[in-house]
Design a protein around this motif. Structure first.
Motif, PDB file in Angstrom:
ATOM      1  N   ALA A 183     -32.653  27.663 -19.514  1.00  0.00           N
ATOM      2  CA  ALA A 183     -33.152  26.992 -20.715  1.00  0.00           C
ATOM      3  C   ALA A 183     -34.651  26.724 -20.599  1.00  0.00           C
ATOM      4  O   ALA A 183     -35.407  26.916 -21.555  1.00  0.00           O
ATOM      5  N   LYS A 184     -35.093  26.311 -19.435  1.00  0.00           N
ATOM      6  CA  LYS A 184     -36.506  25.977 -19.255  1.00  0.00           C
ATOM      7  C   LYS A 184     -37.366  27.240 -19.243  1.00  0.00           C
ATOM      8  O   LYS A 184     -38.437  27.320 -19.839  1.00  0.00           O
ATOM      9  N   GLY A 197     -28.036  26.884 -15.525  1.00  0.00           N
ATOM     10  CA  GLY A 197     -28.185  26.810 -16.982  1.00  0.00           C
ATOM     11  C   GLY A 197     -29.476  26.129 -17.392  1.00  0.00           C
ATOM     12  O   GLY A 197     -30.169  26.565 -18.320  1.00  0.00           O
ATOM     13  N   LEU A 198     -29.825  25.073 -16.683  1.00  0.00           N
ATOM     14  CA  LEU A 198     -31.055  24.338 -16.998  1.00  0.00           C
ATOM     15  C   LEU A 198     -32.272  25.205 -16.720  1.00  0.00           C
ATOM     16  O   LEU A 198     -33.245  25.212 -17.491  1.00  0.00           O
ATOM     17  N   TYR A 222     -44.013  13.683 -28.121  1.00  0.00           N
ATOM     18  CA  TYR A 222     -44.027  12.828 -29.304  1.00  0.00           C
ATOM     19  C   TYR A 222     -45.052  11.752 -29.072  1.00  0.00           C
ATOM     20  O   TYR A 222     -44.960  10.982 -28.123  1.00  0.00           O
ATOM     21  N   ILE A 257     -45.784  14.700 -33.757  1.00  0.00           N
ATOM     22  CA  ILE A 257     -45.279  15.529 -32.667  1.00  0.00           C
ATOM     23  C   ILE A 257     -46.412  16.452 -32.227  1.00  0.00           C
ATOM     24  O   ILE A 257     -46.964  17.205 -33.030  1.00  0.00           O
ATOM     25  N   PHE A 259     -22.330  21.710 -10.400  1.00  0.00           N
ATOM     26  CA  PHE A 259     -23.739  21.374 -10.171  1.00  0.00           C
ATOM     27  C   PHE A 259     -24.577  22.647 -10.116  1.00  0.00           C
ATOM     28  O   PHE A 259     -25.655  22.713 -10.717  1.00  0.00           O
ATOM     29  N   VAL A 265     -38.382  26.847 -23.590  1.00  0.00           N
ATOM     30  CA  VAL A 265     -38.347  25.509 -24.163  1.00  0.00           C
ATOM     31  C   VAL A 265     -39.733  24.960 -23.965  1.00  0.00           C
ATOM     32  O   VAL A 265     -40.254  24.940 -22.873  1.00  0.00           O
ATOM     33  N   ALA A 309     -23.850  25.477 -11.524  1.00  0.00           N
ATOM     34  CA  ALA A 309     -23.874  26.030 -12.885  1.00  0.00           C
ATOM     35  C   ALA A 309     -24.876  25.275 -13.761  1.00  0.00           C
ATOM     36  O   ALA A 309     -25.597  25.876 -14.560  1.00  0.00           O
ATOM     37  N   ILE A 310     -24.918  23.963 -13.596  1.00  0.00           N
ATOM     38  CA  ILE A 310     -25.841  23.152 -14.399  1.00  0.00           C
ATOM     39  C   ILE A 310     -27.286  23.478 -14.058  1.00  0.00           C
ATOM     40  O   ILE A 310     -28.130  23.653 -14.943  1.00  0.00           O
ATOM     41  N   VAL A 311     -27.582  23.558 -12.774  1.00  0.00           N
ATOM     42  CA  VAL A 311     -28.953  23.877 -12.374  1.00  0.00           C
ATOM     43  C   VAL A 311     -29.335  25.267 -12.876  1.00  0.00           C
ATOM     44  O   VAL A 311     -30.448  25.485 -13.376  1.00  0.00           O
TER      45      VAL A 311
END
Lengths: 61, 312
Positions: A37-38, A33-34, A48, A55, A27, A42, A29-31
């Motif tokens: 990415a943000k 990584g996210l 859309y 778009i 968890f 991104v 690691a996911i936070v």
């Protein structure tokens, strides 16, 4: 020298604790990584437009 | 057989990690993961791989949380039916309180994290899906009407719509069609299973169509829903997520599926018993391949589109 053999109950608890530890680490690691990415750009404002099928490009920083 | 040794697990509810994982119904989660992933990937908006991964992961966890809450509520009937007696709660490994806590916690975490990873439209759809499955299906419809599987099947049909919303932030005709494919597929898939699996639903007082309306009526229902499914599945081929490859596959698979449903409808129980429900089992296996290939074809069209090979 330890002689006592672990009861099955202790094995289950250890399995549960290890599993929970892995889940929590994943968890984190996911936070992490996210967040990377943000933050790296991104385009979160990109959307859309379903009404006319285009778009929308968001305003980049 | 009774284990006469001292069983600490049933007395203390001391479950292993695997028992908690079993609470989430991992086999159901695999369908959720696949269809949500396809829904996200066929959307016409590029999404960062990390966002794709986390979105699909938390959609799956939301699905698992629904499973845990379903097991919490249905602990009484799971204990009665042979098919479900080995589940974590009836077998004494997990207590109902633990299942409830895990279900509620994972529901909250999955919805919040999907909102943060993707957007709040997708998170809202996930929250509604969990609510629909737990409250509308599990608590209300399942024990009340033989059409429970029809309406409750909507819960399993939402994931591709949630995946699409995670990418686009909205609902569209395409996402509704993906929803409708799984929604219309669920009744023939499940009722075919009900025809050849001897399950003691009536002992658990769960109204199953095979018991409430009879097996002949169930065969007719399978045919009707299969006929209703075909135009939906084929129609998706003409939208922006479809294409010639999907259309050819959908035409072939749906002809095959309808033929299977007709074969089931034309038989009676004597014929089915004589060959151990060979046609019904074949149809059930076909239904699994059917859904996988339809969503697989949608994914293939999306993958080929950037190279000018997929789509219209």
């Amino acid at each position: 020298m330890a002689i006592a053999k672990d009861h099955e109950l202790h094995t289950r608890r250890q399995g549960r604790n290890v599993g929970l530890g892995v889940v929590l680490a994943a968890f984190v690691a996911i936070v992490f990584g996210l967040t990377i990415a943000k933050v790296k750009g991104v385009d979160v404002a990109t959307g859309y437009d379903a009404s006319n099928g285009i778009i929308n490009e968001g305003i980049s920083e | 057989m009774t284990d006469t040794s001292m069983d600490m697990t049933s007395e203390t509810g001391e479950a292993g990690f695997r028992d908690f994982v079993a609470l989430l119904k991992p086999r159901v989660m695999s369908l959720v993961v696949f269809t949500a992933f396809v829904g996200l990937m066929v959307a016409p908006v590029p999404v960062h791989p990390m966002v794709v991964f986390t979105s699909v992961l938390f959609i799956a966890i939301g699905g698992g949380a629904s499973g845990a809450l379903n097991m919490w509520w249905d602990a009484d009937i799971d204990a009665v039916m042979k098919r479900t007696q080995s589940r974590p709660i009836p077998s004494g490994k997990v207590t109902t309180g633990e299942a409830y806590a895990i279900g509620m916690t994972l529901s909250a975490i999955s919805v919040i994290m999907l909102g943060l990873a993707a957007n709040w439209v997708a998170a809202g759809l996930l929250a509604f899906t969990i609510f629909f499955y737990v409250v509308i299906y599990t608590m209300w419809l399942k024990r009340w009407t033989p059409q429970n599987i029809v309406i409750g099947g909507a819960a399993g049909a939402f994931p591709p719509m949630i995946g699409w919303a995670a990418a686009t932030g909205s609902i569209s005709v395409e996402s509704v069609l993906m929803f409708m494919i799984t929604f219309m597929w669920t009744p023939p898939h499940f009722w075919a299973l009900a025809l050849f699996v001897k399950s003691d639903y009536d002992k658990a007082k769960v109204p199953m169509l095979t018991v409430t309306h009879g097996r002949k009526a169930t065969r007719t229902h399978i045919l009707i829903y299969t006929l209703l499914l075909a135009p939906v599945a084929i129609g998706a081929g003409f939208t922006s997520i479809g294409g010639p490859l999907y259309l050819v596959l959908a035409l072939g698979m749906n002809l095959w599926f309808v033929k299977g449903a007709v074969d089931i409808w034309r038989r009676d129980d004597a014929q089915s018993d004589a060959d151990s429900h060979k046609v019904e089992r074949k149809f059930f296996k076909l239904s699994l391949i059917y859904l996988f290939l339809h969503f697989g074809a949608l994914l293939l069209e999306a993958t080929l589109r950037p190279f000018g090979l997929g789509g219209w």
